[in-house]
Scaffold this motif. Structure first.
Motif, PDB file in Angstrom:
ATOM      1  N   THR A  64      20.426 -51.232  43.979  1.00  6.85           N
ATOM      2  CA  THR A  64      20.286 -52.395  43.107  1.00  6.85           C
ATOM      3  C   THR A  64      21.227 -52.242  41.921  1.00  6.85           C
ATOM      4  N   PHE A  65      21.328 -53.313  41.129  1.00  8.07           N
ATOM      5  CA  PHE A  65      22.152 -53.279  39.926  1.00  8.07           C
ATOM      6  C   PHE A  65      21.283 -53.300  38.668  1.00  8.07           C
ATOM      7  N   LEU A  66      20.014 -52.934  38.813  1.00  3.42           N
ATOM      8  CA  LEU A  66      19.138 -52.840  37.655  1.00  3.42           C
ATOM      9  C   LEU A  66      19.649 -51.758  36.704  1.00  3.42           C
ATOM     10  N   PRO A  67      19.521 -51.953  35.385  1.00 10.48           N
ATOM     11  CA  PRO A  67      19.936 -50.914  34.434  1.00 10.48           C
ATOM     12  C   PRO A  67      19.180 -49.611  34.701  1.00 10.48           C
ATOM     13  N   MET A  68      19.833 -48.483  34.448  1.00  8.87           N
ATOM     14  CA  MET A  68      19.220 -47.196  34.765  1.00  8.87           C
ATOM     15  C   MET A  68      17.962 -46.921  33.946  1.00  8.87           C
ATOM     16  N   ASP A  69      17.859 -47.469  32.736  1.00  8.80           N
ATOM     17  CA  ASP A  69      16.622 -47.303  31.966  1.00  8.80           C
ATOM     18  C   ASP A  69      15.447 -47.921  32.724  1.00  8.80           C
ATOM     19  N   GLU A  70      15.688 -49.088  33.312  1.00  6.35           N
ATOM     20  CA  GLU A  70      14.633 -49.755  34.086  1.00  6.35           C
ATOM     21  C   GLU A  70      14.361 -49.001  35.385  1.00  6.35           C
ATOM     22  N   VAL A  71      15.414 -48.489  36.014  1.00  2.63           N
ATOM     23  CA  VAL A  71      15.249 -47.687  37.237  1.00  2.63           C
ATOM     24  C   VAL A  71      14.366 -46.472  36.966  1.00  2.63           C
ATOM     25  N   ARG A  72      14.641 -45.782  35.874  1.00  6.43           N
ATOM     26  CA  ARG A  72      13.847 -44.596  35.540  1.00  6.43           C
ATOM     27  C   ARG A  72      12.409 -44.959  35.186  1.00  6.43           C
ATOM     28  N   ARG A  73      12.232 -46.085  34.493  1.00  9.76           N
ATOM     29  CA  ARG A  73      10.869 -46.520  34.142  1.00  9.76           C
ATOM     30  C   ARG A  73      10.058 -46.812  35.400  1.00  9.76           C
ATOM     31  N   LEU A  74      10.663 -47.553  36.329  1.00 10.91           N
ATOM     32  CA  LEU A  74       9.966 -47.885  37.578  1.00 10.91           C
ATOM     33  C   LEU A  74       9.726 -46.636  38.421  1.00 10.91           C
ATOM     34  N   GLY A  75      10.722 -45.751  38.441  1.00 12.40           N
ATOM     35  CA  GLY A  75      10.598 -44.531  39.244  1.00 12.40           C
ATOM     36  C   GLY A  75       9.535 -43.586  38.732  1.00 12.40           C
ATOM     37  N   ALA A  76       9.186 -43.703  37.458  1.00 16.68           N
ATOM     38  CA  ALA A  76       8.189 -42.810  36.864  1.00 16.68           C
ATOM     39  C   ALA A  76       6.753 -43.281  37.076  1.00 16.68           C
ATOM     40  N   LEU A  77       6.577 -44.491  37.607  1.00 16.43           N
ATOM     41  CA  LEU A  77       5.223 -45.004  37.856  1.00 16.43           C
ATOM     42  C   LEU A  77       4.515 -44.127  38.873  1.00 16.43           C
ATOM     43  N   GLU A  78       3.226 -43.995  38.730  1.00 17.97           N
ATOM     44  CA  GLU A  78       2.450 -43.116  39.607  1.00 17.97           C
ATOM     45  C   GLU A  78       1.259 -43.852  40.199  1.00 17.97           C
ATOM     46  N   GLY A  79       0.675 -43.230  41.216  1.00 15.21           N
ATOM     47  CA  GLY A  79      -0.525 -43.783  41.845  1.00 15.21           C
ATOM     48  C   GLY A  79      -0.256 -45.152  42.432  1.00 15.21           C
ATOM     49  N   SER A  80      -1.206 -46.052  42.273  1.00 17.99           N
ATOM     50  CA  SER A  80      -1.064 -47.394  42.850  1.00 17.99           C
ATOM     51  C   SER A  80       0.034 -48.197  42.157  1.00 17.99           C
ATOM     52  N   GLU A  81       0.418 -47.804  40.921  1.00 14.99           N
ATOM     53  CA  GLU A  81       1.448 -48.536  40.183  1.00 14.99           C
ATOM     54  C   GLU A  81       2.830 -48.421  40.829  1.00 14.99           C
ATOM     55  N   ILE A  82       3.050 -47.373  41.616  1.00 15.49           N
ATOM     56  CA  ILE A  82       4.344 -47.214  42.278  1.00 15.49           C
ATOM     57  C   ILE A  82       4.601 -48.367  43.245  1.00 15.49           C
ATOM     58  N   ASN A  83       3.527 -49.032  43.698  1.00 18.91           N
ATOM     59  CA  ASN A  83       3.693 -50.177  44.598  1.00 18.91           C
ATOM     60  C   ASN A  83       4.447 -51.312  43.908  1.00 18.91           C
ATOM     61  N   HIS A  84       4.271 -51.432  42.586  1.00 19.21           N
ATOM     62  CA  HIS A  84       5.044 -52.452  41.849  1.00 19.21           C
ATOM     63  C   HIS A  84       6.536 -52.126  41.914  1.00 19.21           C
ATOM     64  N   ALA A  85       6.884 -50.841  41.753  1.00 19.31           N
ATOM     65  CA  ALA A  85       8.285 -50.424  41.830  1.00 19.31           C
ATOM     66  C   ALA A  85       8.850 -50.700  43.224  1.00 19.31           C
ATOM     67  N   LYS A  86       8.053 -50.456  44.244  1.00 19.83           N
ATOM     68  CA  LYS A  86       8.511 -50.723  45.615  1.00 19.83           C
ATOM     69  C   LYS A  86       8.738 -52.216  45.827  1.00 19.83           C
ATOM     70  N   GLU A  87       7.884 -53.021  45.242  1.00 18.55           N
ATOM     71  CA  GLU A  87       8.027 -54.470  45.365  1.00 18.55           C
ATOM     72  C   GLU A  87       9.307 -54.949  44.686  1.00 18.55           C
ATOM     73  N   VAL A  88       9.599 -54.382  43.505  1.00 18.91           N
ATOM     74  CA  VAL A  88      10.841 -54.716  42.800  1.00 18.91           C
ATOM     75  C   VAL A  88      12.048 -54.300  43.644  1.00 18.91           C
TER      76      VAL A  88
END
Length: 408
Positions: A269-293
């Motif tokens: 993706t072309f998302l900014p790396m700050d956003e990539v790292r924020r999404l990548g740091a999600l844990e548990g069920s919240e990681i599903n939001h990162a996968k959806e993005v």
């Protein structure tokens, strides 16, 4: 403006580079002509090719000029890299048709307007070579001893390497030389399995032209345990919507392992790396939001925003309500067949949910197949017309893969 070399490095693209400091300096101060080659061995690109297309797009956005080289000539030989056996021979007609499909697909990521990029085909120079003159001009610069140390050849020595395939490295090196002469191309990019072929090209340019040329390889798209990504039970994940529907494409990325989410967000993706790292740091069920993005962004790039929106809507309906959706992958079946009853093994293969009867049996024995949320417990199960709800029934594989069967 940030140096694109730093962008690629931060996002995890770069595996090897022939002259890292020089390449970084060159990309920071000059407009560089570079190329990536695609051999049209299939009628569609897949997600491994997509990673390289994203890298090319980063370079183009930074002001550099990509050459997309379609391997109309090299495909006649077949690249032995990463292979344990010889590739199937393809007819010239099929190679030409596949190449046209590649051009159309790559046009979604690379801007070819106003000379912003170049499309070339190595058949233009390889197919008309004269054998003896070519051996004298080019072959003399290649050491057989050195070639045999290349990983792409070493891995084939036990099972046998044909002389046809042995020529591939020389052909690819010659491509680089031709593009250097024709278009001023000074850099070749490719997957890390192409390293030996790329440095053969830089060496040939140095010997023939007395010029410096550069090579850079990208990390292959792999899972956390080193397996290549982009494979499903039904086969490869293609960029062609007829081979992998936008919904199936979305679902592949929505269902990847947690450990690969941040890496894929950075690479695909072309998302900014700050956003990539924020999404990548999600844990548990919240990681599903990162996968959806991730799934949404990649589907939008490969297909369209409309396709990504539709796939998102369908996925959410299936995940939250287990409701059928017009956007879910669908197989149409004639109503009289359903009225007679169709064996579940046949249905699973027909929908592409499994590649073989053996895999279907394994899934059923493990409780991995459901029809309308009712678990299939026997391979003797039949799918019938009385299971239809408004003309549709839903088959589920595992916890997250859905497929509609629609009566016609």
């Amino acid at each position: 403006m940030e140096n694109v070399f730093d962008v690629l490095k931060e996002r995890g693209f770069i595996a090897q580079a022939t002259h890292e400091d020089e390449i970084r300096e060159l990309l920071g101060k000059e407009k560089v002509v570079f190329y990536t080659g695609y051999d049209p061995t299939a009628d569609s690109l897949h997600v491994g090719h997509f990673l390289q297309a994203v890298a090319m797009r980063h370079l183009q956005l930074a002001g550099h000029t990509p050459i997309v080289l379609i391997g109309g000539g090299t495909t006649m030989i077949g690249d032995p890299s990463g292979r344990t056996d010889m590739r199937q021979m393809i007819t010239p007609e099929t190679i030409k048709e596949n190449g046209e499909r590649f051009k159309a697909q790559l046009g979604r990521f690379i801007d070819f307007t106003a000379d912003n990029a170049i499309m070339a085909n190595n058949a233009d120079w390889l197919m008309n070579l004269e054998y003896i003159p070519f051996l004298r001009e080019i072959g003399m610069h290649f050491s057989v001893n050195r070639m045999l140390t290349a990983e792409c050849f070493k891995s084939r020595m036990e099972k046998g390497l044909s002389f046809l395939e042995f020529n591939y490295m020389i052909m690819q090196a010659y491509d680089f030389l031709e593009l250097n002469r024709r278009h001023g191309c000074v850099m070749q990019l490719g997957g890390d399995d192409q390293w030996s072929n790329i440095i053969a090209g830089t060496d040939l340019i140095r010997r023939k032209e007395g010029k410096q040329a550069y090579g850079m390889t990208f990390n292959l798209l792999t899972t956390s345990d080193g397996k290549k990504m982009g494979k499903t039970m039904a086969g490869a994940v293609w960029l062609d919507r007829e081979k992998t529907t936008p919904y199936e494409f979305f679902q592949y990325w929505r269902n990847i392992e947690d450990a690969s989410v941040e890496k894929c967000l950075a690479l695909l993706t072309f998302l900014p790396m700050d956003e990539v790292r924020r999404l990548g740091a999600l844990e548990g069920s919240e990681i599903n939001h990162a996968k959806e993005v991730l799934a949404y962004e990649v589907t939008k790039l490969v297909h369209s925003k409309e396709d990504a929106d539709a796939a998102m809507e369908a996925a959410r309906a299936l995940f939250t309500n287990n409701n059928a959706s017009a956007n879910a992958p669908t197989t149409e079946v004639e109503l009289p067949r359903l009225e007679s009853g169709i064996a579940i093994l046949e249905v699973l293969k027909e929908t592409g949910l499994v590649p073989s009867s053996n895999e279907a049996r394994r899934l059923i024995s493990q409780g991995g197949i459901s029809v309308n949320d009712i678990k299939v417990e026997s391979i003797d199960f039949n799918v019938t017309a009385d299971m239809l709800n408004d003309g549709v029934l839903m088959i589920k594989k595992g916890k997250k893969t859905y497929h509609q069967v629609k009566a016609i």
